[in-house]
Design an enzyme around this catalytic site. Sequence first.
Site, short mmCIF file in Angstrom:
data_model
loop_
_atom_site.label_atom_id
_atom_site.label_comp_id
_atom_site.label_asym_id
_atom_site.label_seq_id
_atom_site.Cartn_x
_atom_site.Cartn_y
_atom_site.Cartn_z
CE LYS A 99 -46.92 -15.81 -36.24
NZ LYS A 99 -46.07 -15.74 -37.44
CE LYS A 113 -50.20 -14.06 -37.82
NZ LYS A 113 -49.04 -14.33 -38.62
C1 PBG Z 1 -44.96 -16.38 -40.90
C2 PBG Z 1 -46.33 -15.89 -40.79
C3 PBG Z 1 -47.52 -16.62 -40.56
C4 PBG Z 1 -48.57 -15.71 -40.67
C5 PBG Z 1 -48.00 -14.47 -40.92
N1 PBG Z 1 -46.63 -14.60 -40.98
C6 PBG Z 1 -47.76 -18.06 -40.37
C7 PBG Z 1 -47.27 -18.76 -39.19
O1 PBG Z 1 -46.71 -18.21 -38.26
O2 PBG Z 1 -47.45 -19.99 -39.22
C8 PBG Z 1 -50.04 -16.05 -40.53
C9 PBG Z 1 -50.96 -15.16 -41.26
C10 PBG Z 1 -52.35 -15.67 -41.44
O3 PBG Z 1 -52.74 -16.76 -40.98
O4 PBG Z 1 -53.10 -14.95 -42.08
N2 PBG Z 1 -44.31 -16.68 -39.74
#
Ligand code: PBG
Length: 324
Positions: A195, A248
């Site tokens: 991520k 992601k």
């Molecule tokens: C929480 C999380 C996030 C997303 C999914 N889980 C946001 C982040 O890490 O700031 C992002 C999902 C999206 O942008 O659709 N940690």
Amino acid sequence: MFQPMYRPRRLRANENIRRMVRETKLSPDDFIYPLFVTHGKGVKKEISSMPGNFQQSIENIVKDCEEVQGLGIPAVLLFGIPEHKDEVGSEAYSDEGIVQHAIKAIKNKLPELIVITDVCLCEYTSHGHCGVIKNNTVQNDATLELLAKEALSHARAGADMVAPSDMMDGRVGAIRHTLDSEGFSDTPIMSYAAKYASSFYGPFREAAESTPQFGDRRSYQMDAPNSREALREVALDVDEGADIVMVKPALAYLDIIYQVKQQFNLPVAAYNVSGEFSMIKAAAKLGWIDGERAMMESLIAMKRAGADIILTYFAKEAAVLLNK
Ligand code: PBG
């Protein structure tokens, strides 16, 4: 005059012949639909930067889930918006939390629908970070305990799968250990394995009210230029017991999806994040692109790169087209 022997155009002449030689296909089976659950009754508040997506109270979430199931989409991913935030994100792991209640309501009405929960603290902490803070820094190991408690309370409420998205080191192992020792050894973990710290999460932070109140997430989420590191991150999560590994965001990281698919034998998920969704919606609204075609083209790109599963705010719209 030169005449080509092999003419690829022969197999592109009409839609039926193109269908015959199509290498990649999308299906509603591929999708997971993210949902934002909030307290109250009768709440259905559109997220301005994500048209067609809402913060919804539990009974509306259940209705939405019925629609999702009716479209042939096998799973939803739940994000919770708590009543109160605090330093340690208490509502994330309270058995009376909003996600815990939503899981019960959904499973009660739709026992077959797969309910996956996002396991993270950022929606629940007053500072908006994904872990506990000491001396202005996110504490890794103290956070692991809370994440494991959160995953356990989701499993106890009936979640079919948990999906840690925090990017703390060792969290898959910590969650696996807790689930196993509490009788949930059959609950799978889908880890947000690679991520990245991404600008494409912008609209989500409006949806989940999870913008960090100071600094950013670069001390725990990955640095965009790195790809070998993504493979190390995935390897760690696999070793610690992940059942599905996620990359992601998706579109700017198709090379990572491809490499993870080549190197690991687990199902690979791609998160088609909020910013990727919103850009297409915005450009389509301005008449600058054909929104439906851009949606299908980006989803197929993720699948072609190697995604077995796609988490996407487009799931319902794309399923409607695919079911036609
Ligand atoms: C929480 C999380 C996030 C997303 C999914 N889980 C946001 C982040 O890490 O700031 C992002 C999902 C999206 O942008 O659709 N940690």
